[in-house]
Design a protein around this motif. Structure first.
Motif, PDB file in Angstrom:
ATOM      1  N   GLU A 153       0.794  -1.096  -0.026  1.00 42.30           N
ATOM      2  CA  GLU A 153      -0.177  -0.087  -0.137  1.00 42.30           C
ATOM      3  C   GLU A 153       0.741   1.268  -0.073  1.00 42.30           C
ATOM      4  OE1 GLU A 153      -2.555  -0.272   3.329  1.00 42.30           O
ATOM      5  OE2 GLU A 153      -3.774  -1.691   2.383  1.00 42.30           O
ATOM      6  N   LEU A 154       2.080   1.013  -0.249  1.00 42.04           N
ATOM      7  CA  LEU A 154       2.913   2.418   0.022  1.00 42.04           C
ATOM      8  C   LEU A 154       2.725   3.149  -1.350  1.00 42.04           C
ATOM      9  CD1 LEU A 154       6.411   1.292   1.665  1.00 42.04           C
ATOM     10  CD2 LEU A 154       4.089   2.606   2.588  1.00 42.04           C
ATOM     11  N   TRP A 155       2.547   2.706  -2.380  1.00 39.85           N
ATOM     12  CA  TRP A 155       2.431   3.246  -3.576  1.00 39.85           C
ATOM     13  C   TRP A 155       1.373   2.854  -4.835  1.00 39.85           C
ATOM     14  CZ3 TRP A 155       7.771   2.140  -2.676  1.00 39.85           C
ATOM     15  CH2 TRP A 155       8.019   1.094  -3.596  1.00 39.85           C
ATOM     16  N   PRO A 156       0.766   3.485  -5.414  1.00 40.19           N
ATOM     17  CA  PRO A 156      -0.107   2.726  -6.444  1.00 40.19           C
ATOM     18  C   PRO A 156       0.400   2.029  -7.461  1.00 40.19           C
ATOM     19  CG  PRO A 156      -0.955   5.052  -6.147  1.00 40.19           C
ATOM     20  CD  PRO A 156       0.557   5.031  -5.468  1.00 40.19           C
ATOM     21  N   PHE A 157       0.092   0.933  -7.882  1.00 47.94           N
ATOM     22  CA  PHE A 157       0.807   0.088  -8.999  1.00 47.94           C
ATOM     23  C   PHE A 157      -0.034  -0.573  -9.864  1.00 47.94           C
ATOM     24  CE2 PHE A 157       0.429  -2.429  -5.375  1.00 47.94           C
ATOM     25  CZ  PHE A 157       0.189  -3.492  -5.817  1.00 47.94           C
ATOM     26  N   ARG A 158       0.480  -0.764 -11.089  1.00 53.77           N
ATOM     27  CA  ARG A 158      -0.634  -1.651 -11.998  1.00 53.77           C
ATOM     28  C   ARG A 158      -0.545  -3.224 -11.476  1.00 53.77           C
ATOM     29  NH1 ARG A 158       0.980  -2.242 -18.518  1.00 53.77           N
ATOM     30  NH2 ARG A 158      -0.274  -4.035 -18.854  1.00 53.77           N
ATOM     31  N   GLY A 159      -1.785  -3.541 -11.456  1.00 52.39           N
ATOM     32  CA  GLY A 159      -2.242  -4.895 -11.075  1.00 52.39           C
ATOM     33  C   GLY A 159      -1.631  -6.217 -11.767  1.00 52.39           C
ATOM     34  N   ASN A 160      -2.048  -7.070 -11.448  1.00 49.28           N
ATOM     35  CA  ASN A 160      -1.861  -8.511 -12.303  1.00 49.28           C
ATOM     36  C   ASN A 160      -3.080  -8.530 -13.467  1.00 49.28           C
ATOM     37  OD1 ASN A 160      -1.279 -10.880 -13.395  1.00 49.28           O
ATOM     38  ND2 ASN A 160      -2.189 -12.105 -11.821  1.00 49.28           N
ATOM     39  N   ASP A 161      -2.729  -7.909 -14.543  1.00 52.57           N
ATOM     40  CA  ASP A 161      -3.596  -8.104 -15.547  1.00 52.57           C
ATOM     41  C   ASP A 161      -3.215  -8.878 -16.955  1.00 52.57           C
ATOM     42  OD1 ASP A 161      -1.475  -6.736 -16.819  1.00 52.57           O
ATOM     43  OD2 ASP A 161      -2.508  -4.824 -17.158  1.00 52.57           O
ATOM     44  N   GLY A 162      -2.017  -9.954 -16.497  1.00 54.39           N
ATOM     45  CA  GLY A 162      -1.804 -10.922 -17.509  1.00 54.39           C
ATOM     46  C   GLY A 162      -0.872 -10.276 -18.549  1.00 54.39           C
ATOM     47  N   GLU A 163      -0.648  -8.829 -18.878  1.00 55.27           N
ATOM     48  CA  GLU A 163       0.020  -8.173 -19.915  1.00 55.27           C
ATOM     49  C   GLU A 163       1.521  -7.906 -19.207  1.00 55.27           C
ATOM     50  OE1 GLU A 163      -1.220  -7.615 -22.877  1.00 55.27           O
ATOM     51  OE2 GLU A 163      -3.189  -8.332 -22.298  1.00 55.27           O
TER      52      GLU A 163
END
Length: 206
Positions: free
Chosen positions: A19-29
């Motif tokens: 939760e320390l910074w926003p990040f792109r999640g697991n979208d398989g790309e």
């Protein structure tokens, strides 16, 4: 004309607690690295580098501690590598491939190949001035390859790798902005450390 560019594997689901910074999640790309990449993609790349190069503990008490750990990594692993595209065929890094090893691609010009990850992944062979790749091959397929393949000329490799280096340098610019928005006092430290981990600049002149 073939395209070659650096990519990082999207994060697995077990990073969702960070939760320390926003990040792109697991979208398989795959996440391509370049100057104009979104901040959430930069966050995902940094988190992947930090998580895969340490004990994997994802709970950090504060940004300062996380960045301190990032700049003091003793070993690095960043799941990814170089993505090669030509004529509708795509060669992506296999399992356990490491983007920090990308300069090993320079050896292809002399008949020495980089590690592309284990199967299902990609294999290649040399045929004179042609380097031929087969995508999505299992390890046991070597020696009996057929089907779709991608070819590049050895003489094109230096230019392609210079493009990779430019993309990585562009990523450092995006990283600088990202760190500045989170913890400005760590900007220079983080960028210098990540530049070393990614071996930016290890590209001979054509």
């Amino acid at each position: 004309m073939p395209k070659l560019f650096p990519v990082v594997e999207s994060l697995p689901n077990d990073y969702s607690s960070f939760e320390l910074w926003p990040f792109r999640g697991n979208d398989g790309e795959w996440i391509p690295l370049h100057r104009e990449m979104p901040s959430d993609d930069v966050g995902a790349v940094v988190l992947s580098l930090l998580g895969h190069s340490t004990s994997g503990e994802l709970t950090r008490p504060d940004l300062g501690t996380a960045f301190d750990e990032l700049v003091r990594l003793e070993r690095t692993f960043l799941p990814g590598g170089l993505r090669l595209e030509a004529e509708g065929i795509v060669v992506t890094p296999g399992c356990c491939a490491d983007l920090t090893d990308w300069p090993d691609w320079h050896g292809l010009a002399d008949g020495n190949g980089p590690y592309l990850g284990h199967g299902p992944g990609s294999v290649f062979e040399f045929d004179g001035e042609i380097i031929r790749f087969w995508p999505d091959a299992d390890d046991e397929d070597w020696g009996s390859l057929d089907g779709r393949r991608l070819e590049i000329r050895r003489q094109d490799l230096p230019g392609l790798l210079q493009g990779v280096n430019r993309d990585l340098a562009g990523f450092l610019d995006a990283l600088r902005v990202w760190v500045r928005n989170l913890e400005p006092s760590r900007e220079d430290q983080v960028v210098a450390a990540v530049s070393g981990y990614l071996r930016v600049g290890e590209c001979p002149s054509a």
